[in-house]
Design a protein around this motif. Structure first.
Motif, mmCIF file in Angstrom:
data_model
loop_
_atom_site.group_PDB
_atom_site.id
_atom_site.type_symbol
_atom_site.label_atom_id
_atom_site.label_comp_id
_atom_site.label_asym_id
_atom_site.label_seq_id
_atom_site.Cartn_x
_atom_site.Cartn_y
_atom_site.Cartn_z
ATOM 1 N N GLU A 29 0.967 -1.067 -0.457
ATOM 2 C CA GLU A 29 0.321 0.114 0.534
ATOM 3 C C GLU A 29 1.291 1.293 0.259
ATOM 4 O O GLU A 29 1.575 1.217 0.705
ATOM 5 N N LEU A 30 0.435 2.160 -0.532
ATOM 6 C CA LEU A 30 1.398 3.547 -1.091
ATOM 7 C C LEU A 30 0.841 4.584 -0.928
ATOM 8 O O LEU A 30 -0.461 4.173 -0.862
ATOM 9 N N ASN A 31 1.468 5.381 0.238
ATOM 10 C CA ASN A 31 -0.008 6.666 0.659
ATOM 11 C C ASN A 31 0.874 7.623 -0.871
ATOM 12 O O ASN A 31 1.428 8.463 -0.718
ATOM 13 N N GLN A 46 -2.431 9.669 -8.198
ATOM 14 C CA GLN A 46 -2.516 7.992 -8.075
ATOM 15 C C GLN A 46 -2.296 7.382 -9.322
ATOM 16 O O GLN A 46 -2.183 6.622 -10.081
ATOM 17 N N ASN A 93 -6.068 8.452 -0.534
ATOM 18 C CA ASN A 93 -4.506 8.509 -0.100
ATOM 19 C C ASN A 93 -4.411 7.231 -0.572
ATOM 20 O O ASN A 93 -3.117 7.097 -0.682
ATOM 21 N N ILE A 94 -4.941 6.248 -0.614
ATOM 22 C CA ILE A 94 -4.214 4.758 -0.737
ATOM 23 C C ILE A 94 -4.161 4.161 -2.033
ATOM 24 O O ILE A 94 -5.736 4.217 -2.688
ATOM 25 N N GLU A 98 9.521 -4.398 -2.406
ATOM 26 C CA GLU A 98 9.743 -2.397 -2.209
ATOM 27 C C GLU A 98 11.103 -1.961 -3.471
ATOM 28 O O GLU A 98 10.802 -0.809 -4.035
ATOM 29 N N GLU A 140 5.676 6.766 -0.911
ATOM 30 C CA GLU A 140 6.112 6.262 1.022
ATOM 31 C C GLU A 140 4.867 5.052 0.621
ATOM 32 O O GLU A 140 3.758 4.837 -0.185
ATOM 33 N N ILE A 141 6.063 4.136 1.431
ATOM 34 C CA ILE A 141 5.794 2.871 1.361
ATOM 35 C C ILE A 141 4.210 2.935 3.054
ATOM 36 O O ILE A 141 5.181 3.039 3.914
ATOM 37 N N VAL A 142 3.261 2.551 2.789
ATOM 38 C CA VAL A 142 2.362 2.342 4.278
ATOM 39 C C VAL A 142 2.611 1.170 4.595
ATOM 40 O O VAL A 142 2.570 0.944 5.950
ATOM 41 N N SER A 143 2.294 0.321 4.083
ATOM 42 C CA SER A 143 2.472 -1.033 4.459
ATOM 43 C C SER A 143 2.717 -2.172 3.507
ATOM 44 O O SER A 143 2.726 -1.789 1.538
#
Ligand code: SF4
Lengths: 602, 234
Positions: free
Chosen positions: B120-122, B128, B174-175, B193, B204-207
């Protein structure tokens, strides 16, 4: 979070963690350790207090360790405060913040943690609603350099007295009295020392003139009188990170009566008290089944001296080795009995065995009351190499009272002697290695050597260089302590109240994690001493018997006459016997603190 | 003696555990569960416990595996229950299957060669579409070169051959989610990654979640449990 080193230090959630309902607790205690998680969690004292307090339905204890600089930066960037691991509460939300003070070079970390926790560092700057900041552990046997930062200290063993103290604090919270009133009440308990209730005056030459009690309090060391029934944790925390002592460590006895004259632990944890062997085994079964640990260690200051050690080890091994659990003893004596124990219970001989002759010659070992002979070491080395060990560590001190060149030579001689023995058993042993570890003697408060001089940095380096020239060659390794760190440790450990300013100044300049060689910055400290107009060498000098020592108002049970006599006997190179096996040597502890030694017997 | 293959998940704060810490934690849970592990012979006996491919610190997973040998036989359901009772929150046993010992079974590391991840990316709503098209271009590219730290120092490697599938989906304003299937094991190792870092700008990688592990050969897909009866279909 992903960008800090070892995030697991800050996440909590360990197996057996106790997260109690914050709102249901009447008294909330933060147990703070001024070093990183891996060291703090390895410490047994805090584990005992953690469970002891949490067992109380109306009390809660949570843990907080010193955050590494990268995590400190993260907290600052997020404008967040230092939090506990359990309920993630800011440090300043607790009623009590109790620091475990194990090592002088962690003092600046105390200030860092207070600051990051939103608590003013000086007691005089704290408001009524700020937590009570208290300290315990071996450093509080001379807590004077920290006197201005702590509301009170708990001297000695806390487990019997702490619940009572917390109960008094709980009642006080309900009354709405001031902190000053609380402290006057608390100091009636044994173990409690309120530094603000003593006023220190100084001679023009800097020595202490008088330590005047303002309230009439007479601080005395707290001691567990019924040690056989003393509390020990049942719900041992199991971390995910590799911590320093990642195992079940069971305290089988307290106190050591060997009487080494340099050893503070041996003096301040008297008398010797053993836990019953049957009770130990019973608790161990429970602990191992609730933790799943694969290793267990029977700890104390000198575990091989426990009167029924052989029986205890045999039974422990019989119960636990079939389940794949390693049983070990952390401390060995230099004798064949010890080697025999090690041989039978330590199946892994890849690691090293450590012997601590402490001094290079028999004469100097008599001075320090370490009754070990060259013959003992030779026999033990033969036995160890024969049993398959190839790595031996020899532990020595330099700068001991009366040390001569011959004593230094003696260190090198012993190293070569042991190496020679090793080569007999392992002629082709590429793994054969003798490590000589040398630390600098630091005179400690409440020991017979508390009046002695500590050698200077220059002399330390000279002695280290001499050893470095002598002890070199294949299969030999020499380690030593940073002379600058030992110097600072020596200053702080026998320091007085005037050092608070120096600690604060050094800390403001950026000193923290001073016990970590990659973080330690000696110049910051020297700048701080200069800025505060204090001569550091004042604190490492030798002292007369009639000088008022900074800790002389604190009663540890040890009689001054005993310490003095032991110091004199050191000069005469006379050994003093062990009160475990021989008769009482009148150190004063048992009669003063109304406690007696407890030996299991054979 | 009885052998089992166990599927588990790793979530929450326990995603910060390293592979070795996971092994240690599970080993201790097995002991707490009063299960008697079988040990190897020799001077330093080790429990007969072997894990699948390591998961990088910070990545959670819904599909991890280990093989365990016990001295006693236990029903798989009961074994799962006992383990779950002893595991810390964040580690959960999802399935247990008995391995039939009369057939040799290849180790997890030997069979597993595919892994799927959800990253998941911010990314703000306005950006997007662009990121999605850039990721599509990566998928179409014939080469994706990235710098990797190896034992011999930094090295430029082409990770494109290891990327087997990639798709994207807008989750909310956002994601942005990226689904990646890549090669793992001895044939090459794709790190999810690395794909994100190959974008022209930092995102930014969220998870990151590992969602699946399997064996793939000539279009045939086999899950680790498929091997438990000893035939393994291969
Ligand atoms: S008073 Fe006597 S028995 Fe008690 S600790 Fe001191 S020397 Fe030992």
């Amino acid at each position: 979070m992903g960008n800090v080193s070892k995030p697991g230090r800050y996440t909590g959630g360990e197996y057996n963690i106790q997260t109690k309902d914050w709102d249901q607790a009447d008294i909330r205690v933060a147990l703070a350790f001024p070093d990183i998680y891996e060291i703090g969690l390895s410490h047994m004292g805090l584990r005992i207090l953690y469970e002891l307090i949490n067992d109380h339905p109306k009390m809660l204890a949570e843990r907080v360790y010193a955050p590494w600089p990268d995590f400190q930066a993260l907290l600052r960037s997020k404008n967040a405060l230092l939090m506990s691991l359990e309920n993630k509460r800011d440090l300043n939300e607790f009623d009590v913040v109790g620091f475990s003070l194990q090592y002088e070079l962690s003092y600046t970390n105390v200030l860092t943690m207070l600051k990051l926790g939103g608590i003013p560092i000086y007691t005089s700057e704290r408001a009524e609603h700020d937590p009570l900041v208290i300290g315990g552990g071996p450093c509080v046997f001379n807590p004077e350099p920290l006197a201005d930062f702590f509301d009170f200290f708990l001297i000695g063993e806390a487990e019997e007295i702490l619940p009572e103290i917390l109960e008094q604090i709980r009642k006080w919270k309900l009354t709405g009295q001031t902190k000053a009133e609380l402290l006057r009440q608390l100091e009636k308990n044994s173990g409690v020392y309120v530094p603000a209730h003593f006023q220190v005056s100084y001679e023009p030459d800097g020595r202490i003139q008088r330590i005047a009690p303002l309230t009439g309090a007479q601080p005395e060391r707290a001691v567990v009188r019924d040690y056989s029934g003393a509390f020990f944790p049942k719900r041992w925390l199991v971390p995910y990170l590799d911590i320093v002592h990642d195992r079940v460590a069971y305290e089988i006895q307290r106190g050591c009566t060997k009487g080494c004259r340099f050893c503070q632990a041996g003096m301040i944890y008297r008398p010797v008290r053993e836990r019953p062997a049957a009770a130990i085994l019973e608790s161990l079964k429970g602990l191992l089944s609730t933790t799943g640990y694969e290793e267990l260690s029977l700890t104390s200051l000198s575990s091989a001296d426990y009167s029924r050690i052989e029986e205890l080890l045999t039974e422990a091994c019989g119960c636990f080795t079939p389940q794949g659990i390693n049983v070990s003893l952390p401390s060995l004596r230099i004798d064949s009995f010890s080697i025999d124990l090690a041989k039978r219970f330590q199946s892994n001989r890849k690691g090293s065995l450590t012997f601590a002759p402490e001094a290079g010659t028999e004469r100097l070992r008599r001075v320090i009351n370490k009754g070990v002979t060259r013959e003992n070491l030779v026999t033990a080395s033969h036995a160890a190499f024969k049993a398959g060990w190839q790595k031996l560590k020899l532990y020595f001190m330099i700068g001991l009272p009366t040390e001569t060149q011959e004593d230094l030579e003696g260190i090198a001689d012993l190293a070569f002697e042991v190496l020679k023995i090793g080569r007999q058993y392992h002629p082709k042993g590429n793994a054969l290695r003798i490590t000589v570890s040398v630390s600098t003697f630091v005179p400690k408060a409440n020991t017979p050597f508390q009046w002695r001089e500590q050698i200077s940095i220059a002399e330390t380096i000279r002695k280290q260089q001499f050893l470095q020239e002598r002890i070199r060659g294949r299969q030999l390794e020499l380690n030593w302590h940073d002379p600058l760190m030992s110097h600072l440790e020596g200053i702080l450990t026998r320091g007085d109240r005037r050092l608070a300013k120096v600690i604060e100044t050094a800390w403001l300049k950026g000193a923290q994690f001073d016990g970590w060689s990659d973080q330690f910055q000696f110049e910051l400290w020297m700048d701080a001493f200069r800025q505060e107009g204090i001569d550091p060498s004042f604190y490492i000098r030798g002292r007369n018997y009639d000088e008022v020592l900074p800790w002389s108002h604190l009663n540890t049970g040890l009689s001054k006459d005993f310490l003095r006599l032991e110091n004199e006997r050191a000069n005469q190179e006379v050994l003093t016997s062990d009160c475990r096996t021989d008769s009482c040597t009148s150190c004063g502890v048992c009669s003063t603190l109304h406690v007696s030694k407890k030996i299991e017997g054979n | 003696m009885a052998k089992y293959r166990i599927r588990f998940s790793k979530e929450n704060n326990l995603k910060y555990l390293s592979h070795l810490e996971i092994i240690k934690t599970i080993e201790r849970a097995i002991r707490r569960g009063r299960l008697t592990m079988a040990y190897s012979e020799g001077y330093h006996p080790h429990p007969k416990l072997s894990f699948g491919p390591a998961l990088a610190v910070g990545i959670s997973s819904m599909d991890e595996y280990f093989d365990l040998e016990l001295v006693d036989h236990d029903e798989p359901e009961r074994l799962a229950k006992e383990l779950n009772g002893a595991l810390p929150e964040g580690l959960r046993v999802l399935a247990v299957k008995k391995i039939e010992t009369h057939h040799p079974v290849k180790s997890l590391n030997a069979i597993l060669n595919r892994a799927a991840y959800t990253v998941e990316l911010n990314v703000a709503a306005g950006a997007q579409a662009e990121i999605m098209s850039q990721l599509d271009q990566l998928k179409e590219a014939s080469e994706i070169k990235i710098a990797r730290n190896t034992k011999e120092g930094q090295k430029v490697v082409n990770i494109r051959p290891w990327l087997h599938n990639l798709s994207t989906k807008k989750i909310n304003d956002n994601i942005l989610a990226v689904y990646i299937v890549g090669e793992i094991g001895s044939g090459g190792h794709l790190r999810p990654e690395d794909i994100i870092h190959a974008l022209p700008q930092p995102v930014e990688i969220v998870s990151i979640v590992r969602t699946g592990l399997w064996h793939e050969e000539q279009g045939r897909v086999l899950k680790p449990m498929d091997f438990c009866d000893g035939t393994g279909g291969v």
